[in-house]
Design a protein around this motif. Structure first.
Motif, PDB file in Angstrom:
ATOM      1  N   GLN A   1       0.848  -1.182   0.000  1.00 51.36           N
ATOM      2  CA  GLN A   1       0.000   0.000   0.000  1.00 51.36           C
ATOM      3  C   GLN A   1       0.888   1.238   0.000  1.00 51.36           C
ATOM      4  OE1 GLN A   1      -3.239  -0.033  -0.288  1.00 51.36           O
ATOM      5  NE2 GLN A   1      -3.650  -2.213   0.050  1.00 51.36           N
ATOM      6  N   VAL A   2       0.609   2.180  -0.896  1.00 50.86           N
ATOM      7  CA  VAL A   2       1.495   3.318  -1.088  1.00 50.86           C
ATOM      8  C   VAL A   2       1.549   4.217   0.152  1.00 50.86           C
ATOM      9  CG1 VAL A   2       1.901   5.415  -2.435  1.00 50.86           C
ATOM     10  CG2 VAL A   2       1.212   3.293  -3.586  1.00 50.86           C
ATOM     11  N   ALA A   3       0.400   4.624   0.667  1.00 46.81           N
ATOM     12  CA  ALA A   3       0.403   5.579   1.778  1.00 46.81           C
ATOM     13  C   ALA A   3       1.036   5.002   3.051  1.00 46.81           C
ATOM     14  CB  ALA A   3      -1.012   6.074   2.056  1.00 46.81           C
ATOM     15  N   PRO A   4       0.637   3.818   3.522  1.00 47.43           N
ATOM     16  CA  PRO A   4       1.273   3.282   4.727  1.00 47.43           C
ATOM     17  C   PRO A   4       2.765   3.020   4.559  1.00 47.43           C
ATOM     18  CG  PRO A   4      -0.786   2.144   4.291  1.00 47.43           C
ATOM     19  CD  PRO A   4      -0.492   2.976   3.079  1.00 47.43           C
ATOM     20  N   ALA A   5       3.189   2.716   3.311  1.00 44.83           N
ATOM     21  CA  ALA A   5       4.609   2.455   3.082  1.00 44.83           C
ATOM     22  C   ALA A   5       5.450   3.717   3.238  1.00 44.83           C
ATOM     23  CB  ALA A   5       4.817   1.868   1.685  1.00 44.83           C
ATOM     24  N   LEU A   6       4.856   4.876   2.931  1.00 41.34           N
ATOM     25  CA  LEU A   6       5.620   6.122   2.941  1.00 41.34           C
ATOM     26  C   LEU A   6       5.398   6.961   4.195  1.00 41.34           C
ATOM     27  CD1 LEU A   6       5.214   7.204  -0.789  1.00 41.34           C
ATOM     28  CD2 LEU A   6       7.232   6.231   0.302  1.00 41.34           C
TER      29      LEU A   6
ATOM     30  N   ASP B   1      10.416  13.977   7.897  1.00 43.37           N
ATOM     31  CA  ASP B   1       9.393  14.853   7.336  1.00 43.37           C
ATOM     32  C   ASP B   1       9.874  15.533   6.066  1.00 43.37           C
ATOM     33  OD1 ASP B   1       7.884  14.142   9.471  1.00 43.37           O
ATOM     34  OD2 ASP B   1       7.655  16.163  10.317  1.00 43.37           O
ATOM     35  N   GLU B   2      11.171  15.862   6.025  1.00 40.38           N
ATOM     36  CA  GLU B   2      11.702  16.559   4.859  1.00 40.38           C
ATOM     37  C   GLU B   2      11.533  15.718   3.587  1.00 40.38           C
ATOM     38  OE1 GLU B   2      13.964  18.077   8.437  1.00 40.38           O
ATOM     39  OE2 GLU B   2      13.192  16.169   7.712  1.00 40.38           O
ATOM     40  N   VAL B   3      11.606  14.394   3.732  1.00 35.50           N
ATOM     41  CA  VAL B   3      11.410  13.509   2.586  1.00 35.50           C
ATOM     42  C   VAL B   3       9.953  13.554   2.137  1.00 35.50           C
ATOM     43  CG1 VAL B   3      11.494  11.115   1.779  1.00 35.50           C
ATOM     44  CG2 VAL B   3      13.309  11.994   3.260  1.00 35.50           C
ATOM     45  N   LEU B   4       9.038  13.443   3.095  1.00 39.78           N
ATOM     46  CA  LEU B   4       7.616  13.429   2.767  1.00 39.78           C
ATOM     47  C   LEU B   4       7.128  14.779   2.256  1.00 39.78           C
ATOM     48  CD1 LEU B   4       6.350  11.298   5.773  1.00 39.78           C
ATOM     49  CD2 LEU B   4       6.862  10.557   3.453  1.00 39.78           C
ATOM     50  N   GLU B   5       7.819  15.841   2.630  1.00 42.17           N
ATOM     51  CA  GLU B   5       7.468  17.158   2.103  1.00 42.17           C
ATOM     52  C   GLU B   5       7.745  17.246   0.607  1.00 42.17           C
ATOM     53  OE1 GLU B   5       9.461  20.032   4.558  1.00 42.17           O
ATOM     54  OE2 GLU B   5       8.415  19.348   6.368  1.00 42.17           O
ATOM     55  N   GLY B   6       8.442  16.230   0.061  1.00 42.91           N
ATOM     56  CA  GLY B   6       8.634  16.151  -1.381  1.00 42.91           C
ATOM     57  C   GLY B   6       7.343  15.952  -2.139  1.00 42.91           C
ATOM     58  N   PHE B   7       6.253  15.597  -1.424  1.00 43.12           N
ATOM     59  CA  PHE B   7       4.929  15.525  -2.032  1.00 43.12           C
ATOM     60  C   PHE B   7       4.299  16.909  -2.169  1.00 43.12           C
ATOM     61  CE2 PHE B   7       5.210  11.142  -0.404  1.00 43.12           C
ATOM     62  CZ  PHE B   7       4.816  10.446  -1.531  1.00 43.12           C
ATOM     63  N   ARG B   8       5.098  17.945  -1.934  1.00 40.95           N
ATOM     64  CA  ARG B   8       4.655  19.344  -2.007  1.00 40.95           C
ATOM     65  C   ARG B   8       3.627  19.665  -0.928  1.00 40.95           C
ATOM     66  NH1 ARG B   8       4.181  20.066  -8.631  1.00 40.95           N
ATOM     67  NH2 ARG B   8       6.330  19.437  -9.071  1.00 40.95           N
ATOM     68  N   ILE B   9       3.883  19.112   0.232  1.00 44.10           N
ATOM     69  CA  ILE B   9       3.087  19.418   1.415  1.00 44.10           C
ATOM     70  C   ILE B   9       4.044  19.867   2.512  1.00 44.10           C
ATOM     71  CG2 ILE B   9       1.189  17.855   0.869  1.00 44.10           C
ATOM     72  CD1 ILE B   9       2.428  15.780   2.665  1.00 44.10           C
ATOM     73  N   ASN B  10       3.532  20.625   3.486  1.00 43.14           N
ATOM     74  CA  ASN B  10       4.404  21.112   4.548  1.00 43.14           C
ATOM     75  C   ASN B  10       4.431  20.147   5.730  1.00 43.14           C
ATOM     76  OD1 ASN B  10       2.020  21.579   6.055  1.00 43.14           O
ATOM     77  ND2 ASN B  10       1.850  23.663   5.224  1.00 43.14           N
ATOM     78  N   GLY B  11       5.298  20.440   6.691  1.00 40.70           N
ATOM     79  CA  GLY B  11       5.472  19.563   7.839  1.00 40.70           C
ATOM     80  C   GLY B  11       4.201  19.379   8.649  1.00 40.70           C
ATOM     81  N   LYS B  12       3.393  20.427   8.735  1.00 40.58           N
ATOM     82  CA  LYS B  12       2.144  20.337   9.484  1.00 40.58           C
ATOM     83  C   LYS B  12       1.203  19.327   8.829  1.00 40.58           C
ATOM     84  CE  LYS B  12      -1.662  23.143  11.293  1.00 40.58           C
ATOM     85  NZ  LYS B  12      -2.248  24.513  11.388  1.00 40.58           N
TER      86      LYS B  12
END
Length: 216
Positions: free
Chosen positions: A180-185, A192-203
Motif C-alpha cells: 500500500q502506497v500511503a502506509p509504506a511512505l 518529514d523533509e522527505v515526505l514534504e517532497g509531495f509538495r506538502i508542509n510539515g504540518k
C-alpha cells in the motif's frame, strides 16, 4: 585485432544479455507446497508425491463474501496465493476475491511481483493505474468486463455504483506481494523533509501521520 575477432567478441559479449533467465519453469507435474517445514526461501519445498491427493488441487476459499464493514471503506480482499492454496507452488499464478461495500475503495497499491487481471462480476468500479511517466489510465468497469494492471505499477479500484461490487483477480505470481502506497511512505521512520517532497508542509505530514496511525 582483425574485424573477424572484434565481431566474435561482440557476439560473445551479448550472450549474457540474451540469455538472462526469468522465473524457472517447473520441472515436475506438480509441487504442492509443504508449508509445515516453515521454509520460505524463494519458494516452498514439495510435499511428498505419495501424500498428494485430489483435494490438494481444490480451493474453496473464494466462495464466501468478505466482511466490508469498516470505517475506512476498505474492500475485503480474500487471497488465494501459495500461502492459502499450496498447490500453486512453482506455477507462477494466484487469485483473489475482492468485495466492495457501496463507496468502497482499494487505495493506491502495487504488486511488485505480478501483473493483475481483474474481472468485475458485479457492480461498477472506477479502476486505473499510473505508468512510469505518470500517465493515468483509468475507466469505469461494468459487470463482465476485464481490466489489466501491469506488474509493479501503482493502481486502484473505487466502487462508483449504487450497490456492493464483487471482483475476482488473477495474478502472474504464486506470491505477488502487495504494498500500500500511503502506509509504506507515511511512517515516523521517514524524515518529514522527505515526505514534504509531495509538495506538502510539515504540518500536513504530521496530520497525515496522526490519521494513519489512529486508523490502524
Amino acid at each position: 585485432m582483425s574485424q573477424h575477432h572484434l565481431g566474435w567478441l561482440a557476439t560473445v559479449g551479448l550472450v549474457p544479455m540474451v540469455t538472462m533467465p526469468a522465473d524457472a519453469d517447473p520441472l515436475k507435474d506438480f509441487c504442492v507446497a509443504d508449508n509445515s517445514t516453515g521454509l520460505t526461501i524463494n519458494g516452498f519445498p514439495c510435499k511428498p508425491a505419495a501424500k498428494v491427493t485430489v483435494d490438494d488441487f481444490t480451493f474453496g476459499g473464494l466462495t464466501k463474501a468478505g466482511d466490508t464493514n469498516n470505517k475506512n471503506m476498505a474492500p475485503a480482499v480474500t487471497p488465494a496465493s501459495v500461502i492459502q492454496f499450496p498447490r500453486l507452488n512453482t506455477l507462477g499464478i494466484s487469485a483473489a476475491r475482492i468485495d466492495f461495500a457501496k463507496g468502497g475503495i482499494n487505495p493506491p497499491h502495487t504488486h511488485p511481483r505480478a501483473t493483475e487481471i481483474l474481472l468485475l462480476a458485479q457492480g461498477e468500479l472506477y479502476v486505473g493505474f499510473v505508468s512510469t511517466n505518470n500517465t493515468l489510465f483509468a475507466t469505469v468497469l461494468k459487470a463482465g468486463e476485464l481490466f489489466v494492471f501491469p506488474k509493479g505499477l501503482v493502481h486502484f479500484q473505487l466502487n462508483v455504483g449504487e450497490s456492493p461490487a464483487l471482483a475476482f483477480a488473477g495474478l502472474s505470481s504464486e506470491n505477488p506481494g502487495t504494498q500500500q502506497v500511503a502506509p509504506a511512505l507515511f511512517t515516523p521512520d521517514i524524515k518529514d523533509e522527505v515526505l514534504e517532497g509531495f509538495r506538502i508542509n510539515g504540518k500536513t505530514v504530521d496530520m497525515i501521520l496522526e490519521a494513519e496511525f489512529r486508523d490502524m
